[in-house]
Write a protein that holds these residues in place. Structure first.
Motif, PDB file in Angstrom:
ATOM      1  N   LEU A   5      61.433  29.718  -4.381  1.00 44.72           N
ATOM      2  CA  LEU A   5      60.596  30.867  -4.023  1.00 44.72           C
ATOM      3  C   LEU A   5      59.376  30.938  -4.935  1.00 44.72           C
ATOM      4  N   TYR A   6      59.594  30.752  -6.226  1.00 45.43           N
ATOM      5  CA  TYR A   6      58.499  30.824  -7.195  1.00 45.43           C
ATOM      6  C   TYR A   6      57.512  29.677  -6.994  1.00 45.43           C
ATOM      7  N   ASN A   7      58.033  28.481  -6.814  1.00 44.02           N
ATOM      8  CA  ASN A   7      57.148  27.335  -6.615  1.00 44.02           C
ATOM      9  C   ASN A   7      56.336  27.471  -5.340  1.00 44.02           C
ATOM     10  N   LEU A   8      56.952  28.032  -4.310  1.00 41.41           N
ATOM     11  CA  LEU A   8      56.245  28.250  -3.059  1.00 41.41           C
ATOM     12  C   LEU A   8      55.104  29.247  -3.249  1.00 41.41           C
ATOM     13  N   SER A   9      55.357  30.237  -4.083  1.00 43.15           N
ATOM     14  CA  SER A   9      54.334  31.261  -4.317  1.00 43.15           C
ATOM     15  C   SER A   9      53.150  30.724  -5.112  1.00 43.15           C
ATOM     16  N   ARG A  10      53.337  29.576  -5.765  1.00 45.84           N
ATOM     17  CA  ARG A  10      52.272  28.983  -6.579  1.00 45.84           C
ATOM     18  C   ARG A  10      51.456  27.951  -5.811  1.00 45.84           C
ATOM     19  N   ASP A  11      51.708  27.851  -4.517  1.00 48.86           N
ATOM     20  CA  ASP A  11      50.958  26.910  -3.698  1.00 48.86           C
ATOM     21  C   ASP A  11      49.461  27.208  -3.794  1.00 48.86           C
ATOM     22  N   PRO A  12      48.617  26.189  -3.829  1.00 47.67           N
ATOM     23  CA  PRO A  12      47.162  26.394  -3.988  1.00 47.67           C
ATOM     24  C   PRO A  12      46.527  27.324  -2.959  1.00 47.67           C
ATOM     25  N   TYR A  13      47.117  27.424  -1.756  1.00 48.05           N
ATOM     26  CA  TYR A  13      46.447  28.241  -0.746  1.00 48.05           C
ATOM     27  C   TYR A  13      46.466  29.736  -1.094  1.00 48.05           C
ATOM     28  N   PHE A  14      47.319  30.114  -2.088  1.00 47.53           N
ATOM     29  CA  PHE A  14      47.259  31.506  -2.525  1.00 47.53           C
ATOM     30  C   PHE A  14      45.902  31.835  -3.155  1.00 47.53           C
ATOM     31  N   LYS A  15      45.247  30.813  -3.706  1.00 44.63           N
ATOM     32  CA  LYS A  15      43.916  31.047  -4.264  1.00 44.63           C
ATOM     33  C   LYS A  15      42.949  31.495  -3.174  1.00 44.63           C
ATOM     34  N   ASN A  16      43.129  30.948  -1.976  1.00 42.57           N
ATOM     35  CA  ASN A  16      42.280  31.368  -0.860  1.00 42.57           C
ATOM     36  C   ASN A  16      42.517  32.832  -0.515  1.00 42.57           C
ATOM     37  N   ILE A  17      43.752  33.265  -0.654  1.00 42.48           N
ATOM     38  CA  ILE A  17      44.065  34.667  -0.378  1.00 42.48           C
ATOM     39  C   ILE A  17      43.344  35.570  -1.367  1.00 42.48           C
ATOM     40  N   ASN A  18      43.399  35.186  -2.639  1.00 41.75           N
ATOM     41  CA  ASN A  18      42.753  36.004  -3.667  1.00 41.75           C
ATOM     42  C   ASN A  18      41.250  36.146  -3.429  1.00 41.75           C
ATOM     43  N   LYS A  19      40.637  35.124  -2.863  1.00 44.91           N
ATOM     44  CA  LYS A  19      39.204  35.169  -2.611  1.00 44.91           C
ATOM     45  C   LYS A  19      38.851  36.229  -1.568  1.00 44.91           C
ATOM     46  N   HIS A  20      39.773  36.488  -0.649  1.00 45.73           N
ATOM     47  CA  HIS A  20      39.474  37.379   0.473  1.00 45.73           C
ATOM     48  C   HIS A  20      40.077  38.774   0.327  1.00 45.73           C
ATOM     49  N   GLN A  21      40.844  39.014  -0.743  1.00 40.75           N
ATOM     50  CA  GLN A  21      41.622  40.256  -0.798  1.00 40.75           C
ATOM     51  C   GLN A  21      40.757  41.511  -0.800  1.00 40.75           C
ATOM     52  N   ASN A  22      39.505  41.423  -1.255  1.00 43.59           N
ATOM     53  CA  ASN A  22      38.659  42.610  -1.327  1.00 43.59           C
ATOM     54  C   ASN A  22      37.564  42.637  -0.263  1.00 43.59           C
ATOM     55  N   ASP A  23      37.682  41.759   0.745  1.00 42.38           N
ATOM     56  CA  ASP A  23      36.674  41.737   1.796  1.00 42.38           C
ATOM     57  C   ASP A  23      36.620  43.086   2.505  1.00 42.38           C
ATOM     58  N   ALA A  24      35.427  43.610   2.672  1.00 40.49           N
ATOM     59  CA  ALA A  24      35.276  44.955   3.227  1.00 40.49           C
ATOM     60  C   ALA A  24      35.707  45.051   4.679  1.00 40.49           C
ATOM     61  N   HIS A  25      35.603  43.926   5.415  1.00 39.75           N
ATOM     62  CA  HIS A  25      35.913  44.011   6.844  1.00 39.75           C
ATOM     63  C   HIS A  25      37.403  43.989   7.122  1.00 39.75           C
ATOM     64  N   LEU A  26      38.202  43.786   6.079  1.00 42.43           N
ATOM     65  CA  LEU A  26      39.648  43.748   6.276  1.00 42.43           C
ATOM     66  C   LEU A  26      40.215  45.141   6.097  1.00 42.43           C
ATOM     67  N   SER A  27      41.095  45.520   6.998  1.00 36.77           N
ATOM     68  CA  SER A  27      41.679  46.852   6.933  1.00 36.77           C
ATOM     69  C   SER A  27      43.187  46.778   6.983  1.00 36.77           C
ATOM     70  N   GLU A  28      43.836  47.921   6.861  1.00 35.45           N
ATOM     71  CA  GLU A  28      45.302  48.003   6.895  1.00 35.45           C
ATOM     72  C   GLU A  28      45.849  47.509   8.222  1.00 35.45           C
ATOM     73  N   HIS A  29      45.028  47.451   9.268  1.00 37.32           N
ATOM     74  CA  HIS A  29      45.527  47.115  10.590  1.00 37.32           C
ATOM     75  C   HIS A  29      45.265  45.670  10.988  1.00 37.32           C
ATOM     76  N   ASN A  30      44.679  44.879  10.079  1.00 36.07           N
ATOM     77  CA  ASN A  30      44.497  43.476  10.439  1.00 36.07           C
ATOM     78  C   ASN A  30      44.951  42.584   9.301  1.00 36.07           C
ATOM     79  N   LEU A  31      44.204  41.512   9.039  1.00 32.51           N
ATOM     80  CA  LEU A  31      44.671  40.546   8.059  1.00 32.51           C
ATOM     81  C   LEU A  31      44.642  41.070   6.627  1.00 32.51           C
ATOM     82  N   GLY A  32      43.999  42.213   6.390  1.00 32.21           N
ATOM     83  CA  GLY A  32      44.074  42.806   5.072  1.00 32.21           C
ATOM     84  C   GLY A  32      45.514  43.078   4.673  1.00 32.21           C
ATOM     85  N   TYR A  33      46.321  43.483   5.641  1.00 29.22           N
ATOM     86  CA  TYR A  33      47.746  43.729   5.386  1.00 29.22           C
ATOM     87  C   TYR A  33      48.429  42.429   4.965  1.00 29.22           C
TER      88      TYR A  33
END
Length: 411
Positions: free
Chosen positions: A194-222
């Motif tokens: 579980l831990y190793n899976l969470s360290r996959d490089p693609y999580f870095k892509n998630i961090n890049k988008h986490q504060n995007d203004a167009h994302l809301s609770e009802h779409n991919l922001g969640y």
């Protein structure tokens, strides 16, 4: 769909209902099928923490309760099961009426120590004999004519937890019982993976988008929020549980490994209130004797080792173990030396805080069956849930079950 594709195509994805997205995505499993929650353990309010833990064991397929807790003094039992009944000289007697299957000797040792309560004739009104539907009813704690998208433990999380690792299923996928409207539990068989899976490089892509203004609770922001916070939970589970190594030798099977992992989590002091495990294979329509014999041996040996492990670490006193199956089997054996889907069954409660040890109630009434030849239930399984919620987890059972049930007095 590969997970990377989800994130590389994010700007072009249309807003959609978050549940539909999660269900349709390949991420809706294991680590990724988890809810919104706080990032760090330190943020959890101390008032929501406690030492008492609940371990659920699901015997999947419909275990035959009559050959598990055997009414050996009842002639109807032997008449209806001429080649399937357990011989009287093989039964582990509990009293003058009931005894255990011969492969439950380890369970009898727990019984003799006052660690086991057996509740007979457990079921629900208007029973359903479908595996999937009956399991849904047990896992959601709803009436048989109603449907729910949330499980009873999921609703417990919704109301009383602040992080998904408050409930962990030792599996690769999450049962309906552990899914709430706001919060789900976490499913994992191995904290390292579980831990190793969470360290996959693609999580870095998630961090890049986490504060995007167009994302809301009802779409991919969640989804972003879910993934990022799942990473924090995976790290917490890994770092906490790695501090403990079990000295007990568990049976070398999948169920034994599940219980060993559960004990590791409990003994490490992981902030988890509920654990969920399962043992499959109890749908014994054909040649039941050998199959059930093997499965009950697996169950009993695993449970005894698990209890010994907890006792050695002084955590058994704070752990309650509940074992259930989605239904029992027919009283009458079928033509294939097996049994078909039935209704009422027995439930095992294991712990050292039991108020009513041993046999909680009378044996099944084999002379008063329903129109299909099945046992009539005496105790609604939700009264057991209500008791566990109120008296063990110390929460408002009616708030979780959406209905009031008379509680029992086994704890």
């Amino acid at each position: 769909m590969h997970p990377v594709n989800v994130f590389t195509r994010i700007p072009n994805v249309l807003i959609m209902d978050r549940r539909k997205f999660l269900k349709q995505s390949s991420l809706a499993s294991s680590l990724f099928f988890v809810p919104s929650f706080v990032k760090a353990f330190e943020q959890v309010a101390s008032s929501n923490l406690g030492y008492k833990r609940l371990v659920i064991i699901q015997l999947s397929g419909g275990n035959d309760g009559l050959n598990t807790v055997v009414p050996f003094r009842n002639d109807l039992y032997y008449r209806e099961r001429p080649t399937l009944a357990i011989a009287k000289n093989e039964i582990i007697k509990l009293n003058d009426e009931l005894g255990l299957h011969p492969n439950l000797t380890p369970l009898k040792r727990l019984y003799d120590q006052g660690y086991l309560t057996i509740i007979n004739n457990v079921g629900y009104p208007n029973p359903v004999r479908s595996h999937f539907r009956s399991m849904d009813i047990w896992q959601t704690a709803t009436d048989s004519d109603k449907f729910s998208q949330s499980g009873w433990l999921g609703r417990y999380l919704d109301n009383y937890a602040k992080n998904p690792h408050a409930a962990i299923e030792i599996d690769d996928s999450l049962s309906l019982a552990m899914k709430g409207e706001r919060l789900n539990g976490i499913a994992t068989q191995n904290p390292d993976i579980l831990y190793n899976l969470s360290r996959d490089p693609y999580f870095k892509n998630i961090n890049k988008h986490q504060n995007d203004a167009h994302l809301s609770e009802h779409n991919l922001g969640y989804l972003y929020k879910t993934m990022i916070e799942a990473q924090s939970s995976a790290k917490y589970i890994f770092e906490t549980s790695k501090t403990v190594t079990s000295l007990k030798e568990y049976p070398n099977n999948k169920f034994g490994k599940q219980l060993k992992t559960t004990a590791k989590f409990i003994n490490s002091g992981l902030d988890t209130k509920v654990f969920y495990t399962s043992l499959n294979g109890f749908d014994t329509h054909v040649n039941q004797l050998n199959t059930q014999k093997r499965l009950l041996k697996t169950y009993a040996e695993g449970i005894e080792t698990f209890v010994e492990d907890l006792k050695a670490n002084d955590t058994f006193k704070d752990t309650l173990i509940l074992t259930f199956s989605e239904f029992g089997r027919r009283v009458k054996q079928n033509a294939n030396v097996g049994t078909d889907h039935g209704t009422a069954n027995n439930v095992f409660i294991i712990g050292d805080q039991l108020k009513k040890q041993g046999l909680y109630n009378d044996s099944p009434n084999l002379s008063n069956l329903d129109d299909n030849g099945d046992l009539k239930f005496e105790i609604d399984f939700r009264t057991i849930y209500a008791t566990v919620l109120d008296k063990w987890l110390e929460v408002n059972d009616e708030k979780v079950l959406n209905k009031s049930f008379i509680q029992l007095d086994f704890i």
